[in-house]
Every structure is written in structure tokens, then in C-alpha cells.
Motif scaffolding. Structure first.
Motif, PDB file in Angstrom:
ATOM      1  N   PRO A 213       0.834  -1.201   0.000  1.00 49.91           N
ATOM      2  CA  PRO A 213       0.000   0.000   0.000  1.00 49.91           C
ATOM      3  C   PRO A 213       0.869   1.252   0.000  1.00 49.91           C
ATOM      4  O   PRO A 213       2.017   1.229   0.455  1.00 49.91           O
ATOM      5  CB  PRO A 213      -0.793  -0.125   1.307  1.00 49.91           C
ATOM      6  N   ALA A 214       0.331   2.340  -0.510  1.00 47.31           N
ATOM      7  CA  ALA A 214       1.093   3.580  -0.624  1.00 47.31           C
ATOM      8  C   ALA A 214       1.587   4.052   0.744  1.00 47.31           C
ATOM      9  O   ALA A 214       0.861   3.975   1.747  1.00 47.31           O
ATOM     10  CB  ALA A 214       0.230   4.657  -1.270  1.00 47.31           C
ATOM     11  N   LEU A 215       2.836   4.515   0.777  1.00 46.71           N
ATOM     12  CA  LEU A 215       3.451   5.035   1.991  1.00 46.71           C
ATOM     13  C   LEU A 215       3.625   6.544   1.863  1.00 46.71           C
ATOM     14  O   LEU A 215       3.993   7.041   0.797  1.00 46.71           O
ATOM     15  CB  LEU A 215       4.818   4.389   2.226  1.00 46.71           C
ATOM     16  N   ARG A 216       3.356   7.257   2.972  1.00 48.10           N
ATOM     17  CA  ARG A 216       3.591   8.702   2.979  1.00 48.10           C
ATOM     18  C   ARG A 216       4.519   9.027   4.130  1.00 48.10           C
ATOM     19  O   ARG A 216       4.223   8.730   5.286  1.00 48.10           O
ATOM     20  CB  ARG A 216       2.277   9.472   3.141  1.00 48.10           C
ATOM     21  N   ALA A 217       5.678   9.606   3.795  1.00 42.79           N
ATOM     22  CA  ALA A 217       6.648   9.970   4.822  1.00 42.79           C
ATOM     23  C   ALA A 217       6.068  11.051   5.723  1.00 42.79           C
ATOM     24  O   ALA A 217       5.494  12.041   5.252  1.00 42.79           O
ATOM     25  CB  ALA A 217       7.942  10.460   4.177  1.00 42.79           C
ATOM     26  N   LEU A 218       6.208  10.866   7.041  1.00 43.76           N
ATOM     27  CA  LEU A 218       5.724  11.838   8.007  1.00 43.76           C
ATOM     28  C   LEU A 218       6.808  12.871   8.291  1.00 43.76           C
ATOM     29  O   LEU A 218       7.951  12.508   8.574  1.00 43.76           O
ATOM     30  CB  LEU A 218       5.327  11.147   9.310  1.00 43.76           C
ATOM     31  N   ASP A 219       6.429  14.126   8.221  1.00 42.56           N
ATOM     32  CA  ASP A 219       7.365  15.186   8.597  1.00 42.56           C
ATOM     33  C   ASP A 219       7.527  15.220  10.111  1.00 42.56           C
ATOM     34  O   ASP A 219       8.643  15.256  10.635  1.00 42.56           O
ATOM     35  CB  ASP A 219       6.859  16.537   8.085  1.00 42.56           C
TER      36      ASP A 219
END
Length: 521
Positions: free
Chosen positions: A80-86
Motif C-alpha cells: 500500500p502507498a506510503l507517505r513519509a511523516l514530517d
């Protein structure tokens, strides 16, 4: 040549990885699990009509999954798509108005720490990061990537430079004592001391080497589209694509032996699945306690109750919040940190002043959540791993819930538990994961020898291989995935050594370097 057969017991992350890699090698794999679907501790709960993660919530060490997927002929794009957390995590303290965000960019974290605790503490943080990077680089290869290490093999692998790095921490230093050398502000010592709990331990007993978690987080923390449970589902799908048979709602009652070698399993109802090897992805103490047959009681050493890792009380709730801008990961601290671990490990009770972690699962998107919108929250407080001895009924957990809500309110977060809230206690975790007592991380990582006490992929029973957070290299989703990779490799070696059968060739493997390692060289 006849096809080789392996039964995998347990569809947690370790079992799923083992099933995928074995199937990719041409092994006939059958995976069985008593649960209705994959995931193990990476489970979901449905609260007020919404599915939410009720287990691990943090995705780190992306290189582990890149490596495993490459070995299976896939890539990270198959997850599944991953989104880097700031913002890695937002931290607050009872009665203190200021909050502190740690960022993926260490310079931004240093600026935030400077505003929060002063310029000198910001410089100490940067020095701490440099040391964390060295320790991580030192241990990644010989410990995390390798089969179960011994003291002698670790010394040989580390070499003079690696030994010097670890000696600099203090050979027998605890994480708490080590942090006192770096930080003068007690709140920062408390914040980074929490890294011990990632391995189910107390900062006052965990080894100083766990400070390397700082580097793990700075390498990246990601939010997963669909939640962490979606990662388990995708690995299950990939294993099936390679020919593995996954049977849910199918409890295993016994591991079958022939001439002292594991040769299959017996399922509830009496059905037998014969195999050339078995991978067990469950708490190793289930073997010790005879839950899968008396002949397996000596498969691994027994784990005394005093050496179990942390358990937890969790509350899964869907509710509006106000007064505190939540990030995806949030930690709320009491002032008396030591008392939390004295309560859990010495007094064996729910903490009277415990830290509360809140995962705001609808805060993973780039857009802010509209005010007043009900959101999915998983709230967690550490607890003693005594779910096999006590019921943890409402007389004990209701006051704990009220103490947790009081801490959140004093930090500015307004929320209410409601009739749809789902509470999970150590007793519930023990029922979900038999023989664990509710311990969520296997053995507690207490003392420097703890790194060498965990069982490895191979055990005292030939043909039986182990995976999961209770074995080497340790707890957490990436470590459990690595354990599955190690179990698959050990199983393959066993299959090849006992026949003239040859597996199919695959790409990738355990020698693949991570992006972190490459960047450090």
C-alpha cells in the motif's frame, strides 16, 4: 523430484514473510491461523463502523521490506502507498504548556528542542544523533541482518572500530543512565528513554544500545494507506500469488513429530497436514507450555514471568477531539516517569501515573482534519504482562482509563470515551496470543545479554523453525519480518540438506545493503 512441503503456523508478519519466500522458492506452503484473517498483532478493530489499526501503528526501516520484496521478485510499489511523516511524533507533558515535535529532519528537531529547552540542549541532541548513527551502523549488519548471534560471533563481526563504538556507551550502561550523560532537561531524558518501551522494556533496565532507535526514526517514519493491517493483507496476497495456501479460522492443536523431527501439524477437528518442515510464528512459550504437544516442551528455554516484556491496555475509539492539535503519533507524559516502570515491573499493577500514546489514524493525510469531525484514535498505556494470572476487570481498568483521560485533559486534549469504545487488556492479549501473558514484545530487552537470549530461527527440534517478535532479531514489524526471512532461509537449508531437491533461483537476498547503510559509507 517430489515437491517439498512446509506448514507455517501463524499469519503474523514473520509467518507471512516466511510463507512468501518459501513459496517463491517453489516450496508447497500451507499457512494456517486460528484468526479470521492475516496480521497477528497487526490486527484491526471495527469501531462505530470504521476499521482501525489496533496493534502496531509505526512503519519504519523501509529497507527491510524493500529487501524482502526484492527477494520475492517484487518491489515496494507492491505494498500500500506510503507517505513519509514530517512530524515523527508530538510530545506533551502534564501541566506544561509547551509541546515538542520531533521531525524527520534532525536540524528541524534541533531547532524545536532549542526553542523548547535551550540552545545547549539542541547541541546535545545533535551530538546524541551522531552517536545514534554510529551505533546503528555498527549493529545493523552483525545483529539485525544475521542469524542468531552469540557474544563471540558479535565480537568477531564488530571488529575494533565497532567494539570501540559500543564500549563508548559503557559496556553495562542502561539507557536511562546513558541519556543522563547527554541531556540536562529531564523531559528530554524522558522522551528518549521511551525508546526502551519499543522493545517492551524499562529505560532503567534496557541497554544503552537502544538509543539507536533515534537513527531508525530519523531514517523515516511512514503512514500507510489503509493502515498497518493493509501491509499484512498485501503480504498474504503476494504469498497466495506464488502458490501458498492460506487457511484462516483453522487452529493448529499439535505439531507432529516423526523420529524426533517436525513433520507436520494436526488441526482442530483432527485433520493432519504432513510436511517436510514446520515454521511456527507464535509465542515460543506456547511450545514450552505444551500447547502444541508435550514433546515440544524443550524446544526453547522457558521464559520466567519476570523477564516478560510490557503488555498494554488500549482503547480504540472514534470521537471528536478539541483543544490539542494532534499529529499522527502523539505521546503524553506524566512527571514521575520512574514510577510507571516500578508499578509495572515491581508492583505488577497498572501504572498510577503512566504515559499515554495516542495514534490519530485520520491525521495521516496532508490536509488538516475539519474541526469537530469524529476521528479514529488508538490510545495505549503500558501494563504488566500478567494476563494469564489476572482478569484486569473494570474495577482495575476503569480507574486507569480515568487517569489516562485526566492526563490528556491536563495536556489540553479534550476527548471522551463512548459506548462504542473497545478496550483491550493484558488478559485479552493473552487470549489472542496464547502463552504470552499479554506480553507484546516477547522477552523484555533488559540487560546487555538480552540481545543474545532470544531464540533463533532454529530450535532444539529438527525441522521446526521459529518466526515472530519473540525470536531474533526482536519485536516490532520490521524485526518480525526479518525473523520470517531468517526462518525461510533456515527451512530451505533443512529441505536441501535432507533431499536432492533444488529450489528455484531468486533475486535479492540478505546481503542486499539498505539505503541507510549505503548513505553511511
Amino acid at each position: 523430484m517430489a515437491e517439498r512441503r512446509v506448514v507455517v503456523v501463524g499469519a503474523g508478519m514473520g509467518g507471512l514473510v516466511a510463507a512468501l519466500l518459501l513459496a517463491r522458492q517453489g516450496v508447497q506452503v500451507t499457512l494456517v491461523d486460528a484468526a479470521a484473517g492475516p496480521g497477528g498483532k497487526m490486527r484491526q478493530q471495527v469501531v462505530d463502523g470504521s476499521a482501525m489499526d489496533a496493534g502496531p501503528t509505526v512503519f519504519t526501516l523501509r529497507w527491510v521490506f524493500e529487501q524482502i520484496l526484492e527477494q520475492a521478485g517484487h518491489s515496494l510499489s507492491d505494498l500500500p502507498a506510503l507517505r513519509a511523516l514530517d512530524v515523527l511524533a508530538r510530545h506533551a507533558w502534564r501541566g506544561h504548556g509547551a509541546t515538542l515535535d520531533l521531525h524527520a529532519d534532525r536540524r528541524r528537531s534541533a531547532e524545536a528542542i532549542g526553542t523548547f529547552a535551550g540552545a545547549a540542549e539542541a547541541q546535545r541532541f545533535l551530538a546524541f544523533c551522531d552517536e545514534a548513527r554510529k551505533v546503528y551502523r555498527t549493529l545493523e549488519g552483525p545483529y539485525m541482518r544475521g542469524a542468531k548471534p552469540s557474544v563471540a560471533s558479535m565480537i568477531a563481526s564488530l571488529g575494533p572500530r565497532g567494539l570501540a563504538t559500543l564500549t563508548g556507551l559503557g559496556p553495562f550502561n542502561t539507557l536511562w543512565r546513558y541519556l543522563g550523560r547527554h541531556f540536562h532537561d529531564a523531559r528530554l531524558r524522558q522522551l528518549f528513554g521511551r525508546y526502551a518501551t519499543y522493545c517492551g522494556g524499562s529505560p532503567w533496565q534496557a541497554p544503552a544500545t537502544l538509543m539507536l532507535v533515534a537513527q531508525v526514526e530519523m531514517d523515516g517514519v511512514w503512514a500507510v494507506e489503509g493502515g498497518m493491517h493493509a501491509v499484512a493483507q498485501r503480504f498474504a496476497q503476494l504469498a497466495e500469488r506464488h502458490g501458498a495456501t492460506l487457511r484462516y479460522g483453522t487452529p493448529c492443536t499439535r505439531i507432529l513429530l516423526k523420529d524426533g523431527v517436525a513433520r507436520g501439524v494436526q488441526l482442530a477437528g483432527g485433520e493432519e497436514l504432513h510436511a517436510d518442515a514446520v515454521v511456527f510464528n507464535g509465542d515460543p512459550q506456547a511450545l514450552v507450555q505444551g500447547l502444541l504437544g508435550d514433546a515440544l516442551r524443550q524446544a526453547v528455554p522457558p521464559l520466567p514471568r519476570a523477564r516478560r516484556s510490557l503488555s498494554a491496555v488500549t482503547w480504540a475509539v472514534k470521537t471528536p477531539t478539541a483543544g490539542f492539535e494532534l499529529a499522527h503519533h502523539n505521546v503524553f507524559f506524566e512527571d514521575d516517569y520512574r514510577s510507571e516502570f516500578q508499578d509495572i515491573f515491581q508492583r505488577r499493577r497498572l501504572p498510577q501515573a503512566g504515559t499515554v500514546y495516542v495514534c490519530a489514524q485520520d491525521r495521516e493525510g496532508p490536509q488538516p482534519l475539519p474541526a469537530g469531525t469524529p476521528e479514529r484514535l488508538l490510545c495505549l498505556m503500558n501494563a504488566p504482562p500478567d494476563g494469564d494470572r489476572r482478569s484486569f476487570d473494570a474495577l482495575e481498568t476503569d480507574p486507569c482509563e480515568q487517569r489516562s483521560l485526566s492526563l490528556l485533559h491536563r495536556c489540553g486534549l479534550q476527548l471522551e470515551m463512548n459506548t462504542s469504545t473497545q478496550r483491550t487488556t493484558p488478559a485479552d492479549f493473552h487470549r489472542l496470543f496464547p502463552a504470552s501473558g499479554g506480553a507484546l514484545y516477547g522477552p523484555a530487552t533488559h540487560g546487555w545479554m538480552a540481545l543474545f537470549r532470544r531464540p533463533g530461527a532454529s530450535c532444539r527440534v529438527p525441522g521446526l523453525f521459529l518466526a515472530g517478535g519473540g525470536v531474533h532479531p526482536g519485536p516490532g514489524v520490521p524485526m518480525a519480518a526479518l525473523s520470517g526471512q531468517l526462518a525461510a532461509a533456515a527451512s530451505m537449508a533443512h529441505l536441501v540438506s535432507t533431499s536432492r531437491w533444488h529450489p528455484v533461483a531468486t533475486s535479492g537476498g540478505t546481503s542486499t545493503r539498505s539505503a541507510t547503510t549505503v548513505a553511511m559509507r
